[in-house]
Design an enzyme around this catalytic site. Sequence first.
Site, PDB file in Angstrom:
ATOM      1  N   GLU A  35       9.175   0.127   5.472  1.00  0.00           N
ATOM      2  CA  GLU A  35      10.543  -0.157   5.885  1.00  0.00           C
ATOM      3  C   GLU A  35      11.452   0.596   4.912  1.00  0.00           C
ATOM      4  O   GLU A  35      11.316   0.442   3.695  1.00  0.00           O
ATOM      5  CB  GLU A  35      10.811  -1.668   5.805  1.00  0.00           C
ATOM      6  CG  GLU A  35      12.195  -1.990   6.322  1.00  0.00           C
ATOM      7  CD  GLU A  35      12.547  -3.477   6.228  1.00  0.00           C
ATOM      8  OE1 GLU A  35      11.675  -4.292   5.902  1.00  0.00           O
ATOM      9  OE2 GLU A  35      13.727  -3.781   6.498  1.00  0.00           O
ATOM     10  N   ARG A 262      -2.832  -7.507  -0.945  1.00  0.00           N
ATOM     11  CA  ARG A 262      -1.790  -6.822  -1.639  1.00  0.00           C
ATOM     12  C   ARG A 262      -2.271  -6.381  -3.026  1.00  0.00           C
ATOM     13  O   ARG A 262      -3.047  -7.095  -3.672  1.00  0.00           O
ATOM     14  CB  ARG A 262      -0.668  -7.837  -1.856  1.00  0.00           C
ATOM     15  CG  ARG A 262       0.683  -7.353  -1.691  1.00  0.00           C
ATOM     16  CD  ARG A 262       1.621  -8.527  -1.502  1.00  0.00           C
ATOM     17  NE  ARG A 262       2.343  -8.268  -0.269  1.00  0.00           N
ATOM     18  CZ  ARG A 262       3.400  -7.455  -0.213  1.00  0.00           C
ATOM     19  NH1 ARG A 262       3.890  -6.885  -1.288  1.00  0.00           N
ATOM     20  NH2 ARG A 262       3.986  -7.216   0.921  1.00  0.00           N
ATOM     21  N   LYS A 272       9.954  -4.783  -3.349  1.00  0.00           N
ATOM     22  CA  LYS A 272      11.191  -3.996  -3.350  1.00  0.00           C
ATOM     23  C   LYS A 272      12.399  -4.863  -3.695  1.00  0.00           C
ATOM     24  O   LYS A 272      13.301  -4.425  -4.393  1.00  0.00           O
ATOM     25  CB  LYS A 272      11.394  -3.366  -1.963  1.00  0.00           C
ATOM     26  CG  LYS A 272      10.573  -2.106  -1.768  1.00  0.00           C
ATOM     27  CD  LYS A 272      10.824  -1.519  -0.410  1.00  0.00           C
ATOM     28  CE  LYS A 272       9.825  -2.043   0.594  1.00  0.00           C
ATOM     29  NZ  LYS A 272       9.965  -1.573   1.932  1.00  0.00           N
TER      30      LYS A 272
HETATM   31  P1  ATP Z   1       8.002  -5.257  -0.374  1.00  0.00           P
HETATM   32  O1  ATP Z   1       7.731  -6.724  -0.386  1.00  0.00           O
HETATM   33  O2  ATP Z   1       7.845  -4.600  -1.684  1.00  0.00           O
HETATM   34  O3  ATP Z   1       9.286  -4.909   0.314  1.00  0.00           O
HETATM   35  P2  ATP Z   1       6.771  -4.690   2.043  1.00  0.00           P
HETATM   36  O4  ATP Z   1       5.408  -5.063   2.447  1.00  0.00           O
HETATM   37  O5  ATP Z   1       7.881  -5.460   2.654  1.00  0.00           O
HETATM   38  O6  ATP Z   1       6.839  -4.674   0.512  1.00  0.00           O
HETATM   39  P3  ATP Z   1       6.902  -2.356   3.588  1.00  0.00           P
HETATM   40  O7  ATP Z   1       7.786  -1.189   3.456  1.00  0.00           O
HETATM   41  O8  ATP Z   1       7.065  -3.253   4.759  1.00  0.00           O
HETATM   42  O9  ATP Z   1       7.053  -3.185   2.274  1.00  0.00           O
HETATM   43  O10 ATP Z   1       5.374  -1.932   3.440  1.00  0.00           O
HETATM   44  C1  ATP Z   1       4.791  -0.788   3.965  1.00  0.00           C
HETATM   45  C2  ATP Z   1       3.303  -0.933   3.908  1.00  0.00           C
HETATM   46  O11 ATP Z   1       2.868  -1.038   2.561  1.00  0.00           O
HETATM   47  C3  ATP Z   1       2.837  -2.185   4.615  1.00  0.00           C
HETATM   48  O12 ATP Z   1       1.702  -1.882   5.366  1.00  0.00           O
HETATM   49  C4  ATP Z   1       2.542  -3.130   3.503  1.00  0.00           C
HETATM   50  O13 ATP Z   1       1.604  -4.081   3.880  1.00  0.00           O
HETATM   51  C5  ATP Z   1       2.055  -2.185   2.407  1.00  0.00           C
HETATM   52  N1  ATP Z   1       2.281  -2.778   1.091  1.00  0.00           N
HETATM   53  C6  ATP Z   1       3.435  -3.233   0.579  1.00  0.00           C
HETATM   54  N2  ATP Z   1       3.262  -3.750  -0.641  1.00  0.00           N
HETATM   55  C7  ATP Z   1       1.957  -3.623  -0.928  1.00  0.00           C
HETATM   56  C8  ATP Z   1       1.134  -3.985  -2.045  1.00  0.00           C
HETATM   57  N3  ATP Z   1       1.634  -4.585  -3.124  1.00  0.00           N
HETATM   58  N4  ATP Z   1      -0.175  -3.676  -1.979  1.00  0.00           N
HETATM   59  C9  ATP Z   1      -0.694  -3.070  -0.906  1.00  0.00           C
HETATM   60  N5  ATP Z   1       0.009  -2.716   0.161  1.00  0.00           N
HETATM   61  C10 ATP Z   1       1.322  -2.990   0.177  1.00  0.00           C
HETATM   62 MG    MG Z   2       8.533  -5.511   4.541  1.00  0.00          MG
END
Ligand code: ATP
Ligand code: MG
Length: 565
Positions: A35, A262, A272
């Site tokens: 995102e 994760r 983020k």
């Molecule tokens: P954040 O909570 O940091 O915003 P998010 O999962 O909301 O993380 P996205 O941009 O939606 O962020 O994530 C893009 C991809 O990266 C998704 O498939 C998500 O599952 C993966 N991802 C995000 N954080 C992690 C992590 N700590 N370890 C492994 N994969 C991750």
């Molecule tokens: Mg997200």
Amino acid sequence: MSDTKRALNFIEHIIEDDLGNSHTKDDLRFRFPPEPNGFLHVGHASSICLNFGLGERYKAPVNLRFDDTNPAKEEKEFVEAIKRDVEWLGFKWDKECYASDYFQQLFDWAVELIKAGKAYVDSQSSEEIAKQKGTPTDPGSNSPFRNRSVEENMGLFMQMKNGDFEEGEHVLRAKIDMASSNMLMRDPIIYRVVKSAHHRTGNDWCIYPMYDWTHGQSDYIEQVSHSLCTLEFLPHRELYDWFLDQLYEESKLRPKQREFARRNLSHTVVSKRKLLRLVEEGVVTGWDDPRMPTISGMRRRGYPPAAIRNFADTVGIAKRENLVDVSLLEFHVREELNKTSPRIMAVLNPLKVVITNYPDGHEEWLDAENNPEDETAGFRKVPFGRELYIEQDDFKEQANRKFFRLKLGGEVRLKNGYIIKAESCTKDKDGNVVEVQCTYDEKSRSGSGTEESLRKVKGTLHWVSVKHAYEIEVRVYDRLFKDENPDGHKDVDFMEFVNENSLTIIKGLVEPSVKEAKVGDKFQFQRLGYFNVDEDSIEGNLVFNRTAPLRDSWAKISTEINNKN
Ligand code: ATP
Ligand code: MG
């Protein structure tokens, strides 16, 4: 680690099973779906390595998909940063996709749902909707609007689309089951009114699809075979499948959602939202502050992309969340930089040394090997003279036999140069040593081929010629958080654990070959660590980040890992 040598991870086992049954190799397609609401961090890096790694292993395409359904939080700046980060990690996507490109299709599918009596417009407030959700053990209750006619729903949904309503007045919900044991199946919201301009579609839309109504459908449109996400989406899988059931056509490939744990890294936060707080509250200078666990922060800090990939490979993926020690990442950084970075001499806490028997006014340029790990790296010249700097803690007036550095009456070799012996020292009024007087053995120059040049003494020190020393600014970083798991405390905000001393700025003195260094150039400052040129450098003031100290705490972790296996 070569991809073909290691054991299959559990996702690869799933794919191998599918290849034996439902899928052909040509069916395989993956995606990385960020995102664009912030910068990517080390957790995303593992998801990138996982998805693109599968692409490489199976020679399958991998899409970069921006999950851009929340215009209030998303920006083009983030899209650009994400693209740069994925490329920098060394991966190439097949298609650059945007969920926002599917807005029309998602809308059309929503209309079909309404027509099929499987979606309705709810006109309650979000609080009322929440109240009716029930609990994991108690079923929810139906909205009074649940049985609106198809015509009424269609009319209201069009009005939502046309901007006739304000945010929160109405939402579109899927009509599934308010008594489902899975709370997410209790008539989830699929569209809401958001009156913000979108970074790509501008003001074309004032209703936006929710994540669940977007993700699986985007996978379906792109014909992604395996949609990998983190574990918190496990309960969403049922909904993912329910939505696909509504639109799936036999002739097409049906995407599968599968979940992995994760990646959490010690002494930092990987979210983020939390990283944004560090930026907004001024704890760091920006998303790319070298202390940040963002990909841009790690790049600026001097971490090589190969180190991040190797780290991701070593840790692999898991079914259960765990905290990976940041020193494992640092180990890979050192390992990579040891192979690739040129050595130079720098002194960070200077102490003057005068070689009393060295001819006054004389200087010579000594041969210095650029990188003993790399035969092709060649040699450079470093200037030597009567006055030099060494590190303050490389000299003690008196020390025991285990102190292999310089002490009065003792000998050391100066790296690439001569053996010197400390004869006397001068102190200031507080008793601090400010100068050491030495003599040198003029036949002992390294590489000169004489018997003396081969003479072994216990210590070798780095040094810089006083006359040629070039001053630099050095930023030395410590962990951003004092706690191993700042995010892991129930009642304490992670900000409480910020390490106020995570940055120390000092002056350093380097050999003149460094003067021409460019932003991003990486070096090993011998005996000190790895450093790279920061983008804050300006003409006449080179700024260096300490990427990592030379010594590692890998021994500790390596035993831990071996114990686990
Ligand atoms: P954040 O909570 O940091 O915003 P998010 O999962 O909301 O993380 P996205 O941009 O939606 O962020 O994530 C893009 C991809 O990266 C998704 O498939 C998500 O599952 C993966 N991802 C995000 N954080 C992690 C992590 N700590 N370890 C492994 N994969 C991750
Ligand atoms: Mg997200």
